[in-house]
Design a protein around this motif. Sequence first.
Motif, PDB file in Angstrom:
ATOM      1  N   ILE A   1       0.871  -1.173   0.000  1.00 44.99           N
ATOM      2  CA  ILE A   1       0.000   0.000   0.000  1.00 44.99           C
ATOM      3  C   ILE A   1       0.907   1.222   0.000  1.00 44.99           C
ATOM      4  N   ASN A   2       0.710   2.090  -0.992  1.00 48.16           N
ATOM      5  CA  ASN A   2       1.469   3.329  -1.019  1.00 48.16           C
ATOM      6  C   ASN A   2       0.558   4.457  -1.499  1.00 48.16           C
ATOM      7  N   ASP A   3       1.127   5.621  -1.790  1.00 44.22           N
ATOM      8  CA  ASP A   3       0.321   6.778  -2.187  1.00 44.22           C
ATOM      9  C   ASP A   3      -0.243   6.666  -3.596  1.00 44.22           C
ATOM     10  N   ARG A   4       0.270   5.739  -4.411  1.00 42.41           N
ATOM     11  CA  ARG A   4      -0.191   5.595  -5.793  1.00 42.41           C
ATOM     12  C   ARG A   4      -1.164   4.453  -5.998  1.00 42.41           C
ATOM     13  N   PHE A   5      -0.958   3.332  -5.294  1.00 41.17           N
ATOM     14  CA  PHE A   5      -1.768   2.143  -5.568  1.00 41.17           C
ATOM     15  C   PHE A   5      -1.808   1.204  -4.373  1.00 41.17           C
ATOM     16  N   VAL A   6      -2.690   0.209  -4.495  1.00 40.64           N
ATOM     17  CA  VAL A   6      -2.736  -0.921  -3.563  1.00 40.64           C
ATOM     18  C   VAL A   6      -2.540  -2.159  -4.420  1.00 40.64           C
ATOM     19  N   ARG A   7      -1.607  -3.019  -4.014  1.00 34.98           N
ATOM     20  CA  ARG A   7      -1.298  -4.226  -4.783  1.00 34.98           C
ATOM     21  C   ARG A   7      -1.248  -5.414  -3.829  1.00 34.98           C
ATOM     22  N   ARG A   8      -1.894  -6.498  -4.250  1.00 34.12           N
ATOM     23  CA  ARG A   8      -1.855  -7.739  -3.475  1.00 34.12           C
ATOM     24  C   ARG A   8      -1.290  -8.830  -4.368  1.00 34.12           C
ATOM     25  N   THR A   9      -0.250  -9.484  -3.889  1.00 35.68           N
ATOM     26  CA  THR A   9       0.322 -10.622  -4.589  1.00 35.68           C
ATOM     27  C   THR A   9      -0.121 -11.884  -3.867  1.00 35.68           C
ATOM     28  N   LEU A  10      -0.781 -12.757  -4.599  1.00 37.39           N
ATOM     29  CA  LEU A  10      -1.302 -13.995  -4.017  1.00 37.39           C
ATOM     30  C   LEU A  10      -0.219 -15.069  -3.981  1.00 37.39           C
ATOM     31  N   ASP A  11      -0.460 -16.123  -3.229  1.00 36.55           N
ATOM     32  CA  ASP A  11       0.507 -17.215  -3.101  1.00 36.55           C
ATOM     33  C   ASP A  11       0.875 -17.840  -4.444  1.00 36.55           C
ATOM     34  N   ASN A  12      -0.071 -17.827  -5.393  1.00 40.45           N
ATOM     35  CA  ASN A  12       0.199 -18.427  -6.709  1.00 40.45           C
ATOM     36  C   ASN A  12       0.896 -17.468  -7.674  1.00 40.45           C
ATOM     37  N   GLY A  13       1.228 -16.261  -7.194  1.00 31.25           N
ATOM     38  CA  GLY A  13       1.925 -15.281  -8.014  1.00 31.25           C
ATOM     39  C   GLY A  13       1.015 -14.292  -8.722  1.00 31.25           C
ATOM     40  N   ARG A  14      -0.266 -14.542  -8.724  1.00 31.77           N
ATOM     41  CA  ARG A  14      -1.222 -13.622  -9.351  1.00 31.77           C
ATOM     42  C   ARG A  14      -1.212 -12.290  -8.608  1.00 31.77           C
ATOM     43  N   ILE A  15      -1.360 -11.198  -9.362  1.00 31.43           N
ATOM     44  CA  ILE A  15      -1.322  -9.859  -8.776  1.00 31.43           C
ATOM     45  C   ILE A  15      -2.651  -9.158  -8.988  1.00 31.43           C
ATOM     46  N   GLU A  16      -3.178  -8.585  -7.912  1.00 29.96           N
ATOM     47  CA  GLU A  16      -4.360  -7.724  -7.957  1.00 29.96           C
ATOM     48  C   GLU A  16      -3.865  -6.315  -7.663  1.00 29.96           C
ATOM     49  N   GLU A  17      -4.362  -5.333  -8.418  1.00 29.67           N
ATOM     50  CA  GLU A  17      -3.874  -3.971  -8.196  1.00 29.67           C
ATOM     51  C   GLU A  17      -4.915  -2.955  -8.628  1.00 29.67           C
ATOM     52  N   VAL A  18      -4.977  -1.865  -7.881  1.00 28.83           N
ATOM     53  CA  VAL A  18      -5.808  -0.726  -8.271  1.00 28.83           C
ATOM     54  C   VAL A  18      -5.098   0.547  -7.822  1.00 28.83           C
ATOM     55  N   ALA A  19      -5.063   1.529  -8.733  1.00 30.55           N
ATOM     56  CA  ALA A  19      -4.502   2.843  -8.404  1.00 30.55           C
ATOM     57  C   ALA A  19      -5.546   3.647  -7.644  1.00 30.55           C
ATOM     58  N   TRP A  20      -5.105   4.430  -6.667  1.00 26.98           N
ATOM     59  CA  TRP A  20      -6.044   5.246  -5.898  1.00 26.98           C
ATOM     60  C   TRP A  20      -6.839   6.158  -6.821  1.00 26.98           C
TER      61      TRP A  20
END
Length: 99
Positions: free
Chosen positions: A6-25
């Motif tokens: 979590i930072n000032d530009r986006f929120v990113r979640r990396t799952l155990d299988n390597g898949r990435i979820e992300e959304v910019a604020w």
Amino acid sequence: MAGVEINDRFVRRTLDNGRIEEVAWQDLSEVRIISTSDGPFTDVVFYVLIGTRGNGCVVPRSAADSKFLDRLRRLPGFDGSKVAHALGTGVNQRLWRRN
């Protein structure tokens, strides 16, 4: 590595299988909170961030630090009392939606 960034530009979640979820604020269109009955040894409350392009990111409550919550509070029209209500009742609900 799995985890949430979590930072000032986006929120990113990396799952155990390597898949990435992300959304910019700046692309955020909706925030929801959901509860599950999966506990007690796993997260049961999640913030669901939905982007304007249909993308999104699920943030477990355990990763929702004060910086994350402060950033949510800065969203125009965000009502923090909805978070308290959802946490107290376990009711899934929309916390915020872009006008």
